[in-house]
Scaffold this motif. Structure first.
Motif, mmCIF file in Angstrom:
data_model
loop_
_atom_site.group_PDB
_atom_site.id
_atom_site.type_symbol
_atom_site.label_atom_id
_atom_site.label_comp_id
_atom_site.label_asym_id
_atom_site.label_seq_id
_atom_site.Cartn_x
_atom_site.Cartn_y
_atom_site.Cartn_z
ATOM 1 N N GLN A 13 1.154 14.433 6.683
ATOM 2 C CA GLN A 13 0.013 13.721 6.530
ATOM 3 C C GLN A 13 0.125 12.023 6.549
ATOM 4 N N GLU A 14 1.119 11.622 5.764
ATOM 5 C CA GLU A 14 1.568 10.326 5.724
ATOM 6 C C GLU A 14 1.986 9.710 7.173
ATOM 7 N N LEU B 135 1.066 -1.299 -0.119
ATOM 8 C CA LEU B 135 0.005 -0.146 0.007
ATOM 9 C C LEU B 135 0.836 1.015 0.094
ATOM 10 N N VAL B 136 0.308 2.239 -0.195
ATOM 11 C CA VAL B 136 0.958 3.496 -0.154
ATOM 12 C C VAL B 136 0.569 4.388 1.183
ATOM 13 N N PRO B 137 1.218 5.116 1.750
ATOM 14 C CA PRO B 137 0.834 5.617 3.168
ATOM 15 C C PRO B 137 -0.283 6.688 2.936
ATOM 16 N N GLU B 138 -1.634 6.206 2.587
ATOM 17 C CA GLU B 138 -2.799 7.198 2.573
ATOM 18 C C GLU B 138 -3.889 6.269 3.203
ATOM 19 N N ARG B 139 -4.889 7.045 3.489
ATOM 20 C CA ARG B 139 -6.168 6.712 4.213
ATOM 21 C C ARG B 139 -6.583 5.524 3.399
ATOM 22 N N LEU B 140 -7.180 5.709 1.968
ATOM 23 C CA LEU B 140 -7.931 4.598 1.169
ATOM 24 C C LEU B 140 -7.165 3.438 1.087
ATOM 25 N N PRO B 141 -6.112 3.517 0.722
ATOM 26 C CA PRO B 141 -5.322 2.248 0.510
ATOM 27 C C PRO B 141 -5.364 1.481 1.836
ATOM 28 N N PRO C 122 4.877 -9.744 5.825
ATOM 29 C CA PRO C 122 5.114 -8.453 6.238
ATOM 30 C C PRO C 122 4.340 -7.545 5.172
ATOM 31 N N VAL C 123 3.841 -6.344 5.454
ATOM 32 C CA VAL C 123 3.139 -5.457 4.583
ATOM 33 C C VAL C 123 4.335 -4.762 4.022
ATOM 34 N N ALA C 124 4.051 -4.093 2.701
ATOM 35 C CA ALA C 124 4.979 -3.214 2.122
ATOM 36 C C ALA C 124 4.392 -1.944 1.970
ATOM 37 N N VAL C 125 4.945 -0.785 2.736
ATOM 38 C CA VAL C 125 4.575 0.561 2.401
ATOM 39 C C VAL C 125 5.293 1.345 1.382
ATOM 40 N N ASN C 126 4.817 1.553 0.279
ATOM 41 C CA ASN C 126 5.592 1.996 -0.811
ATOM 42 C C ASN C 126 5.500 3.551 -1.040
ATOM 43 N N ARG C 127 6.460 4.267 -1.637
ATOM 44 C CA ARG C 127 6.387 5.515 -1.977
ATOM 45 C C ARG C 127 6.209 6.479 -0.850
ATOM 46 N N VAL C 128 6.934 6.437 0.177
ATOM 47 C CA VAL C 128 7.035 7.059 1.302
ATOM 48 C C VAL C 128 7.709 8.380 1.092
ATOM 49 N N SER C 129 7.129 9.564 1.326
ATOM 50 C CA SER C 129 7.600 10.840 1.145
ATOM 51 C C SER C 129 8.869 10.950 1.982
ATOM 52 N N PRO C 130 10.060 11.665 1.500
ATOM 53 C CA PRO C 130 11.122 11.768 2.280
ATOM 54 C C PRO C 130 10.898 12.908 3.417
ATOM 55 N N PRO C 131 11.575 12.322 4.625
ATOM 56 C CA PRO C 131 11.197 13.304 5.755
ATOM 57 C C PRO C 131 11.769 14.571 5.667
ATOM 58 N N ASP C 132 12.862 14.871 5.007
ATOM 59 C CA ASP C 132 13.301 16.205 4.827
ATOM 60 C C ASP C 132 13.111 17.151 3.474
ATOM 61 N N ALA C 133 11.614 16.822 3.129
ATOM 62 C CA ALA C 133 11.042 17.433 2.038
ATOM 63 C C ALA C 133 10.764 18.966 2.351
ATOM 64 N N GLU C 134 10.466 19.458 1.269
ATOM 65 C CA GLU C 134 9.878 21.030 1.476
ATOM 66 C C GLU C 134 8.866 21.094 0.546
ATOM 67 N N GLY C 135 7.806 22.263 1.034
ATOM 68 C CA GLY C 135 7.009 22.734 0.234
ATOM 69 C C GLY C 135 5.899 21.474 0.055
ATOM 70 N N LEU C 136 5.132 21.092 -1.057
ATOM 71 C CA LEU C 136 4.057 20.266 -1.210
ATOM 72 C C LEU C 136 4.492 18.973 -0.599
ATOM 73 N N LEU C 137 5.461 18.321 -0.628
ATOM 74 C CA LEU C 137 6.146 16.982 -0.286
ATOM 75 C C LEU C 137 6.332 16.868 1.100
ATOM 76 N N ALA C 138 6.554 18.133 1.754
ATOM 77 C CA ALA C 138 6.751 18.347 3.278
ATOM 78 C C ALA C 138 5.335 17.987 3.796
ATOM 79 N N ASP C 139 4.233 18.790 3.301
ATOM 80 C CA ASP C 139 2.849 18.567 3.447
ATOM 81 C C ASP C 139 2.474 17.223 3.595
ATOM 82 N N ARG C 140 2.747 16.659 2.333
ATOM 83 C CA ARG C 140 2.364 15.069 2.112
ATOM 84 C C ARG C 140 3.044 14.298 3.311
#
Ligand SMILES: Nc1ncnc2c1ncn2[C@@H]1O[C@H](COP(=O)(O)OP(=O)(O)O)[C@@H](O)[C@H]1O
Ligand SMILES: [Mg+2]
Length: 317
Positions: A272-273, A225-231, A251-269
């Protein structure tokens, strides 16, 4: 209660399931490369009608496995094609077995049957059974890149659903044979020979039983899954349905986790994640979770895939 099985890692068949687009194909290919790299003769097979395994591996695939590297095999099963082939074969056999005037009606029936979802799925199970039957002679491990959740659940439960149905057909046929024998006895005819239809039904029942046991005793499902509510909601439902069907979850795989050191839009994501990731961990932590970061580019090259394989290996896969 979910099934936890400490031997999940040793199971010979690994399914990757989850919503469309979460990374099933990418992870199945990466895991299969990891296993092959460890010296296991590994087959990765796609059962998703929307095949992309070939694209990810940069190879043109069909339902006959091809060896892409030493000990690393891949194929894509086209359920519709297998179903058409099977129905054609039945049609040819029917031509010889039924009176000529009935043939057009039989053909019409077979045409309709060939296109029905049940036929396509059972053909898929049939082909998958062929491949599973080559364990351990041809492969040590099989990795299945599954269709999105609903399809995968049906595929996994089909052998269990079909077994009583086939048993009913066997009983009916045995009764019919009993009546035929009695009638031929009364008419003073010699007993008829072995019944080919009954033999085929018995073969089919044995095959289905074997596959059902492999799914229960030798297989493990990794939900992606990706780290979002619906999945997450869908993954929780799938986990419950699989457990109810007696299938072991790995084991469950959580894919496409946004980087912790992001800025802007990705930081918001990423913020939430964080909450969803905590929920995933709480829900599935006991069976193990692995997080794969959102990569800068699509992981469609071997380097990309082996990068993901390393993350899986570091998580103990
Ligand atoms: N960790 C990742 N970072 C970036 N892109 C990814 C990642 N995992 C998968 N992708 C890309 O996301 C898309 C969907 O992945 P795919 O494996 O085809 O999903 P599925 O098989 O579940 O439909 C593909 O284009 C794939 O290259
Ligand atoms: Mg896919």
């Amino acid at each position: 209660m979910l099934l936890t099985d400490p031997t999940a890692a040793q199971r010979t068949v690994s399914f990757f399931g989850g919503k469309g687009g979460v990374g099933k194909t990418t992870l199945a290919a990466s895991y299969a490369l990891l296993l092959a790299g460890r010296g296991h003769r590994t087959l990765v097979v796609s059962t998703d009608p929307a095949h992309s395994l070939g694209d990810v591996l940069g190879a043109s695939l069909d339902d006959e496995p091809v060896e892409l590297d030493g000990g690393f095999w891949a194929c894509e099963i086209d359920g519709e094609k297998v179903a058409r082939r099977r129905v054609e074969q039945i049609g040819e056999e029917a031509q010889e077995a039924v009176p000529r005037e009935v043939v057009p009606a039989v053909e019409r029936h077979l045409d309709r049957a060939a296109a029905s979802p049940g036929t396509v799925e059972s053909a898929l199970v049939d082909r998958l059974t062929d491949l599973l039957d080559d364990l351990p002679a041809r492969w040590d491990r099989i990795v299945v890149d599954s269709a999105p959740t609903g399809h995968m659940l049906r595929l996994l439960s089909l052998p269990a659903l079909l077994t009583p149905w086939i048993e009913g057909l066997v009983r009916q046929r045995e009764q019919a044979r009993g009546t035929e024998r009695m009638l031929s006895g009364l008419l003073g005819r010699r007993n008829t020979g072995p019944d080919p239809l009954l033999r085929r039904l018995h073969d089919r029942r044995t095959r289905l039983e074997r596959t059902r046991h492999r799914l229960l005793d030798e297989s493990v499902v990794h939900l992606v899954l990706v780290p979002e509510r619906l999945p997450l909601a869908e993954t929780e439902r799938a986990a419950q349905a699989l457990t109810d069907a007696g299938i072991t979850l790995g084991p469950v795989a959580v894919n496409r986790v946004s980087p912790p050191d992001a800025e802007g839009l990705l930081a918001d994501r990423a913020r939430q994640e964080a909450q969803v990731r905590a929920d995933i961990h709480e829900r599935f932590g006991d069976r193990g979770t692995v997080e794969i970061p959102l990569l800068r580019g699509e992981p469609t090259t071997r380097t990309g895939l082996t990068g993901i394989a390393e993350i899986l290996a570091n998580a103990g896969w």
